[in-house]
Enzyme design. Structure first.
Site, PDB file in Angstrom:
ATOM      1  N   TYR A   1       0.869  -1.196   0.000  1.00  0.00           N
ATOM      2  CA  TYR A   1       0.000   0.000   0.000  1.00  0.00           C
ATOM      3  C   TYR A   1       0.901   1.241   0.000  1.00  0.00           C
ATOM      4  CZ  TYR A   1      -3.353  -3.420   1.952  1.00  0.00           C
ATOM      5  OH  TYR A   1      -4.147  -4.512   2.181  1.00  0.00           O
TER       6      TYR A   1
ATOM      7  N   TRP B   1      -8.606   6.087   6.170  1.00  0.00           N
ATOM      8  CA  TRP B   1      -8.828   5.764   7.595  1.00  0.00           C
ATOM      9  C   TRP B   1      -7.545   5.284   8.257  1.00  0.00           C
ATOM     10  CZ3 TRP B   1     -12.387   1.118   9.314  1.00  0.00           C
ATOM     11  CH2 TRP B   1     -12.132  -0.023   8.561  1.00  0.00           C
TER      12      TRP B   1
ATOM     13  N   ASP C   1     -13.001  -4.894   2.490  1.00  0.00           N
ATOM     14  CA  ASP C   1     -13.204  -5.247   1.080  1.00  0.00           C
ATOM     15  C   ASP C   1     -13.934  -6.552   0.809  1.00  0.00           C
ATOM     16  OD1 ASP C   1     -11.397  -3.186   1.347  1.00  0.00           O
ATOM     17  OD2 ASP C   1      -9.875  -4.031   0.035  1.00  0.00           O
TER      18      ASP C   1
ATOM     19  N   TYR D   1      -7.966 -12.047   4.943  1.00  0.00           N
ATOM     20  CA  TYR D   1      -8.289 -10.606   4.940  1.00  0.00           C
ATOM     21  C   TYR D   1      -9.496 -10.298   5.841  1.00  0.00           C
ATOM     22  CZ  TYR D   1      -7.426  -6.164   2.340  1.00  0.00           C
ATOM     23  OH  TYR D   1      -7.091  -4.882   1.949  1.00  0.00           O
ATOM     24  N   TRP D   2     -10.664  -9.936   5.301  1.00  0.00           N
ATOM     25  CA  TRP D   2     -11.800  -9.555   6.141  1.00  0.00           C
ATOM     26  C   TRP D   2     -12.779 -10.698   6.368  1.00  0.00           C
ATOM     27  CZ3 TRP D   2     -11.983  -5.313   9.065  1.00  0.00           C
ATOM     28  CH2 TRP D   2     -11.072  -4.285   8.761  1.00  0.00           C
TER      29      TRP D   2
ATOM     30  N   GLU E   1      -0.652  -6.837   9.626  1.00  0.00           N
ATOM     31  CA  GLU E   1      -1.886  -6.166   9.189  1.00  0.00           C
ATOM     32  C   GLU E   1      -3.098  -6.786   9.902  1.00  0.00           C
ATOM     33  OE1 GLU E   1      -2.244  -6.392   4.932  1.00  0.00           O
ATOM     34  OE2 GLU E   1      -3.980  -5.038   4.853  1.00  0.00           O
TER      35      GLU E   1
HETATM   36  C1  DGY Z   1      -6.617  -2.871  -1.300  1.00  0.00           C
HETATM   37  O1  DGY Z   1      -6.051  -2.544  -2.335  1.00  0.00           O
HETATM   38  O2  DGY Z   1      -6.551  -4.004  -0.822  1.00  0.00           O
HETATM   39  C2  DGY Z   1      -7.340  -1.853  -0.550  1.00  0.00           C
HETATM   40  O3  DGY Z   1      -7.992  -2.373   0.556  1.00  0.00           O
HETATM   41  C3  DGY Z   1      -8.300  -1.066  -1.390  1.00  0.00           C
HETATM   42  O4  DGY Z   1      -8.469   0.118  -0.719  1.00  0.00           O
END
Ligand code: DGY
Length: 437
Positions: free
Chosen positions: A36, A42, A178, A364-365, A408
């Site tokens: 990233y 946020w 996401d 992830y989520w 993360e």
């Molecule tokens: C990503 O690229 O995984 C981000 O969460 C998008 O904002």
């Protein structure tokens, strides 16, 4: 998980400082290197609270840099592309935001075309309350508040044109969560992109078992293409847009931020703005009743196209605690659900219920624990007087970080950390939780 002896170890505090410094790109913090490489909305608000523990001036710079991305219509984008990077897809060229969206057409950094959970006002209030008088002057703070109010107004008008009290999201990325299974059914309506030649970068940096699936990315990209076609203009985005969801997490965070903005603006005697905020806070409070399912005794997201509640239990469903949106009975139900998860040896708070069929503890989520969400839930519980559970979440989060490092996200059985490492908001949350009583 075996607790570490000293969760507040100086070396860990030092490490958290170093991570924020490592990810500093000159006034703003990237979430982590390469994966990233830009300023995320946020993430950045939460990083500012981390910086504030050892460098107040730097914390306010984070906020100034974030607000540089604000659009003429008030929207604060989810990514600000202050500089180029070969490591991320989709980059500024893919979003291709028209210059007319920007306030200052010459100096404005490139941005994405959607927003993200608006936790900024809450973070600004925390900074102001804990800070020294000299760190920011009141006229600048007032301007920051006005910019944030402009952003919130954008949510109210562009994403809730009928003034229902609840705002929609038009892209899963806008929720910040996401690939939550909460979006699975709604995403079925979204066709995949026809662009077969795009190249994801995330899975070349992180094991694909920890990231969203290709079929999800194809739909994320389709939604970007559709929004881009309409120049991100809510007046042009028609009612038949294929993804429109009431995200309970974003709406709870917005409510909390409205409350914090109200407190800040009240100090400045901004009477008409306070009146406007109070009206919106009341409206949202009433509307939240519609997201409570009395049968399952649970708050849920809602699909705006079918009008149905999305009965998937995720960590976002506990964020009404943070937004101070639950009545006593609802709070007790949420506490008992969390305690049930804990009794089954899950650390709190998995991003998806470990009893949901779509639970995946490392993707992830879809299962892992996210430290910043824990901070919000733990704050909310404390404000409702559930100090023991609040403390448990705080201590477990500190234990995860001290045992496994600054990742993360984390496996809910405390086995491993995933995603990017040396992660900025994890470092920030560590600093915040160390200081929380
Ligand atoms: C990503 O690229 O995984 C981000 O969460 C998008 O904002």
């Amino acid at each position: 998980m075996k607790p570490k002896e000293n969760l507040y170890h100086n070396s860990l505090i030092e490490e958290a400082h170093s991570i924020l410094r490592l990810n500093d790109r000159g006034g703003y913090t990237v979430p982590t290197e390469r994966l990233y490489p830009y300023q995320w909305n946020w993430d950045s608000a939460i990083c500012a609270m981390g910086w504030h523990h050892f460098d107040e001036a730097r914390a306010w710079n984070e906020i100034r840099m974030l607000l540089k991305g604000q659009w003429a219509n008030g929207m604060l984008p989810h990514i600000i592309f202050h500089q180029d990077s070969p490591d991320y897809f989709p980059n500024a060229d893919v979003w291709n935001v028209p210059k007319k969206c920007f306030l200052d057409k010459v100096e404005h950094p490139q941005t994405s075309g959607i927003s993200q959970p608006p936790v900024l006002a809450t973070c600004v209030r925390k900074l102001q309350e804990a800070g020294k008088e000299s760190a920011i002057n009141s006229s600048e703070l007032k301007q920051i508040c006005m910019k944030i109010l402009k952003w919130h107004r954008w949510f109210w008008s562009a994403r809730d044109p009928e003034n229902t009290g609840l705002v929609s999201i038009l892209h899963p990325w806008e929720s910040g969560m996401d690939n939550s299974p909460a979006w699975d059914k709604s995403l079925v309506r979204v066709p995949p992109t026809l662009n077969s030649s795009y190249k994801r970068q995330d899975t070349s940096l992180i094991d694909s078992s920890q990231r969203p699936l290709q079929k999800e990315y194809d739909r994320y990209l389709y939604l970007v293409e559709k929004l881009r076609e309409k120049e991100y203009d809510s007046n042009k985005i028609s009612q038949d847009f294929p993804f429109r969801v009431i995200d309970i997490g974003l709406n709870s965070i917005l409510q909390r931020s409205n409350l914090d903005l109200l407190a800040l603006m009240d100090q400045f005697g901004m009477i008409s703005e306070c009146h406007e905020l109070k009206k919106r806070i009341e409206l949202a409070r009433d509307a939240f009743a519609e997201l409570w399912d009395p049968k399952h005794e649970h708050f849920y997201n809602r699909d705006e196209i079918s009008g149905e509640l999305i009965r998937v239990s995720t960590s976002a469903c506990f964020l009404p605690l943070f937004g101070q949106l639950a009545n006593d009975d609802q709070v007790l139900r949420m506490v008992s659900t969390l305690e049930k998860w804990a009794e089954q040896q899950f650390l709190l708070v998995p991003s998806t219920s470990p009893f949901d069929t779509n639970y995946e503890p490392q993707r992830y989520w879809r299962g892992p624990i996210w430290p910043h969400v824990n901070w919000m839930i733990s704050e909310g519980l404390k404000e409702y007087g559930h100090n023991e559970l609040s403390k448990k979440i705080r201590m477990q989060t500190l234990e995860l970080i001290s045992k496994l490092g600054f990742h993360e996200y984390y496996h809910p059985l405390g086995e491993s950390g995933f995603g990017g490492d040396s992660f900025s908001w994890t470092a920030a949350v560590y600093l915040i939780l160390c200081k929380t009583g």
